[in-house]
Design an enzyme around this catalytic site. Structure first.
Site, PDB file in Angstrom:
ATOM      1  N   ARG A  41       0.835  -1.208   0.000  1.00 33.54           N
ATOM      2  CA  ARG A  41       0.000   0.000   0.000  1.00 33.54           C
ATOM      3  C   ARG A  41       0.871   1.260   0.000  1.00 33.54           C
ATOM      4  NH1 ARG A  41      -3.098  -3.134   3.517  1.00 33.54           N
ATOM      5  NH2 ARG A  41      -2.429  -2.017   5.400  1.00 33.54           N
ATOM      6  N   ASN A  89      -4.766 -18.688  13.038  1.00 32.35           N
ATOM      7  CA  ASN A  89      -4.347 -19.636  14.094  1.00 32.35           C
ATOM      8  C   ASN A  89      -5.281 -19.553  15.303  1.00 32.35           C
ATOM      9  OD1 ASN A  89      -3.002 -17.183  14.005  1.00 32.35           O
ATOM     10  ND2 ASN A  89      -0.985 -18.128  13.996  1.00 32.35           N
ATOM     11  N   CYS A  90      -5.834 -18.360  15.547  1.00 32.93           N
ATOM     12  CA  CYS A  90      -6.717 -18.190  16.705  1.00 32.93           C
ATOM     13  C   CYS A  90      -8.007 -19.005  16.549  1.00 32.93           C
ATOM     14  CB  CYS A  90      -7.046 -16.716  16.912  1.00 32.93           C
ATOM     15  SG  CYS A  90      -5.570 -15.680  16.940  1.00 32.93           S
ATOM     16  N   ILE A 107      17.548  -4.595   9.438  1.00 34.20           N
ATOM     17  CA  ILE A 107      16.723  -5.759   9.790  1.00 34.20           C
ATOM     18  C   ILE A 107      15.727  -5.371  10.895  1.00 34.20           C
ATOM     19  CG2 ILE A 107      16.728  -8.156  10.586  1.00 34.20           C
ATOM     20  CD1 ILE A 107      19.529  -8.470   9.474  1.00 34.20           C
ATOM     21  N   TYR A 157     -25.679   4.324  26.825  1.00 40.39           N
ATOM     22  CA  TYR A 157     -26.554   3.594  27.747  1.00 40.39           C
ATOM     23  C   TYR A 157     -27.979   3.488  27.227  1.00 40.39           C
ATOM     24  CZ  TYR A 157     -30.002   2.962  31.407  1.00 40.39           C
ATOM     25  OH  TYR A 157     -31.094   2.538  32.099  1.00 40.39           O
ATOM     26  N   LYS A 178     -25.184   4.322  35.411  1.00 38.42           N
ATOM     27  CA  LYS A 178     -23.835   4.342  35.982  1.00 38.42           C
ATOM     28  C   LYS A 178     -23.199   3.031  35.540  1.00 38.42           C
ATOM     29  CE  LYS A 178     -25.158   6.676  40.194  1.00 38.42           C
ATOM     30  NZ  LYS A 178     -25.877   6.193  41.373  1.00 38.42           N
TER      31      LYS A 178
END
Ligand code: FAD
Length: 548
Positions: free
Chosen positions: A21, A41-42, A277, A425, A433
């Site tokens: 990119r 992998n997860c 590197i 909320y 709260k």
């Protein structure tokens, strides 16, 4: 610019895509030892359990897609064997043909990950003992399960071990988890894992905590696992989930610096001690965002972000990695545990001053159907209230609160800021709260001295003297269901009328179920001239420390 990338999964693939990119002109070659790149992998444990039904779903991006969309030179089954820093070349082995060749670079990025640990235990290489890192591992394990598997042993109760336990049970496999430490999920503080351990056992997982595998041997029908405790287990399959070690061989052999636990050393630009590197992901040592100093945190989020940041720097942007705070989450049989920042045990180990509070709220307004309870623990600086860490365990809403606190920690916020944060909320989502505000109120009240508290540990400490007078301000019915030994029951609503029953010459430690009525009692008693503290987090927190 010719950029070579070693490793084609989380850190490596992110880096490669970012590089393209940033530069259409760059020559970008990504080497991956395995046959797949950018796989999930997860998701591997959930493919074993059947939740992810199709193997292809784990292949997030194919090499072909990376070639066509990103014009990347993706070389799978290609192992980078050595780095010649002087010549600025790497030696690559094509694993399909055995051919070796040299490739030159302007910049080299190492994203080789970490390999599962295989402790040097007798019999560790026997057939039937597996580790889980990639699709080939999962194929081998799945084949054993599909062939009918009755009993499995998982060694290690970390994130991957517990995810595996859930998924094996889901497949009807009787599963035992053996863990060296006396708790599941060792990165969390022990008391916070109590509900999870109880839940796992309720779901049929046998937990053997404070024990370890000492030897494996072949036995009729499978394996015999001898434990340190002397106990012997029988299983057809063993999966090791005892941690990972950075894949640092290439770096070490090239003379690049590594830390004491093997992580490749990088600066804040993720550059190694060789200016050409860079290194990212599970293979590196990172700065601990909260406590400073080097640490190793093998997680997918940091690896992905590091890939991007390192490449930005390679292409001339002045990017820096802020460090890792270890934000992690795990789901087990419908329960969730999550953490961010420093744990109490780490703070203790580093001899850092801290204070802590617990709250036990519902994940949304309790009057709205479906509210699920959870426990939230907050650790903060005793002087200025700066947030140090948080952990939560329970049902819904755990991930959301830990994510909020992760951002708050990164923003350098304090407990006083948590009192003020404005969150969305409506009754089906949260509370007017929010638990985040509540934990801020409790912690700020503690620091302001409005709400003197005592930790459960101080109550449990048999050596502490003099002992406080324990006052349980819950209802008699709640008291009858379980209370702290030697506590007097005096319900909050009767307290003002019965003050003469309480001692004026001793410290009183009041408590209720979660801390709120205990706080009210503390305020009443303080203003009536008593020496009083509230037991932080109430009886629920006591039970986390002293399971029934
Ligand atoms: P990897 O993704 O491991 O990629 C490194 C790649 O480099 C490997 O494919 C390897 O074959 C290749 N390689 C190594 N050496 C060479 C070489 N010399 N030449 C060519 N190729 C080489 N993290 C989370 O945050 N959340 C989760 O839920 C989670 N679940 C997980 C579940 C499982 C079963 C596993 C195994 C890991 C999980 N992780 C999770 C951890 C996460 O996957 C890692 O932190 C992340 O993948 C690290 O990225 P990486 O790029 O450093 O290494």
């Amino acid at each position: 610019m010719k950029l070579l990338i070693v490793g084609g999964v989380a850190g490596g693939a992110s880096a490669a895509a970012r590089a393209r990119r940033l530069s259409e002109a760059a020559e970008i070659i990504m080497f991956e030892r395995g046959p797949d790149v950018s796989f999930a992998n997860c998701g591997l444990p959930y493919y074993l359990g059947g939740e992810i039904a199709k193997r292809e779903s784990l292949l997030v991006v194919t090499p072909e897609r990376l070639r066509t969309r990103f014009k990347l030179d993706v070389r799978t089954q290609s192992s980078v064997e050595a780095i010649d820093r002087k010549a600025k070349t790497v030696r690559v082995r094509d694993l399909a043909t055995g051919r070796e060749y040299i490739e030159s670079y302007d910049k080299l990025l190492l994203a080789p990950g970490a390999a599962p640990l295989k402790p040097p235990i007798p019999g560790i290489d026997l057939p039937g003992i597996f580790t889980l890192r990639n699709l080939q591992d999962v194929d081998r394990i799945k084949e054993r399960i599909d062939r009918s598997l009755k009993r499995a042993v998982i060694v290690g109760a970390g994130f991957i071990g517990l995810e595996l336990a859930e998924n094996l049970v889901r497949r009807g496999v009787s599963t035992t988890v053996v863990e060296l430490q006396d708790q599941v999920l060792p990165p969390l503080d022990k008391e916070m894992t109590t509900p999870l351990a109880e839940h796992l056992e309720k779901q049929g997982v046998e937990l053997l905590l404070g024990d370890s595998a000492e030897a494996f041997a072949e036995a009729p029908g499978g394996l015999e696992i001898r434990l340190k405790s002397g106990r012997t287990l029988a299983a057809e399959l063993v999966i090791l989930g005892v941690g990972v070690r950075p894949e640092n061989r290439l770096a070490v052999e090239a003379g690049i610096g590594v830390g004491p636990r093997g992580g490749i050393r990088v600066n804040s630009h993720l550059r190694t001690d060789d200016p050409d590197i860079y290194a990212v992901g599970d293979a590196i040592e990172v700065e601990d965002f909260v406590l400073g100093g080097p640490t190793q945190v093998p997680l997918a989020g940091p690896a992905n972000r590091q890939g991007r940041i390192a490449v930005d720097h390679i292409f001339g942007r002045n990017t820096r990695y802020r460090g890792t705070q270890g934000t992690a989450v795990v789901g087990v049989f419908g329960r969730t545990a999550a953490l961010t920042g420093a744990s109490e045990k780490t703070l203790k180990r580093m001899k850092r001053e801290y204070r802590k509070v617990y709250v036990h709220p519902a994940h949304h307004a309790s009057y709205y159907p479906g509210a699920e309870p959870f426990t939230l623990k907050l650790l903060f600086e005793p002087d200025d209230g700066r947030l140090l860490g948080a952990q939560a365990v329970g049902g819904a809403g755990v991930d959301k609160r830990i994510d909020i606190l992760a951002v708050a920690i990164q923003a350098g916020m304090t407990v006083y800021d948590l009192e003020e944060v404005e969150l969305a909320y409506a009754p089906q989502y949260g509370s007017a709260k929010d638990p985040i505000n509540m934990v801020g109120f409790v912690a700020a009240g503690l620091l302001r001295g409005d709400h003197p508290q005592i930790d459960v540990e101080a109550i449990l400490d048999a050596t502490s003297a003099p002992k406080p007078f324990l006052l349980d301000v819950r209802t008699p019915e709640e008291y009858a269901l379980g209370h702290i030994p030697d506590a007097m029951n005096l319900p909050l609503d009767e307290l003002r009328g019965r003050l003469d029953e309480l001692p004026r010459d001793r410290q009183i430690a009041a408590y209720c179920q979660v801390g709120q009525r205990g706080y009210l009692a503390t305020r009443i008693l303080l203003q009536s001239g008593f020496r009083v503290v509230n037991i932080g987090g109430g009886y629920k927190t006591y039970r986390l420390h002293r399971p029934a």
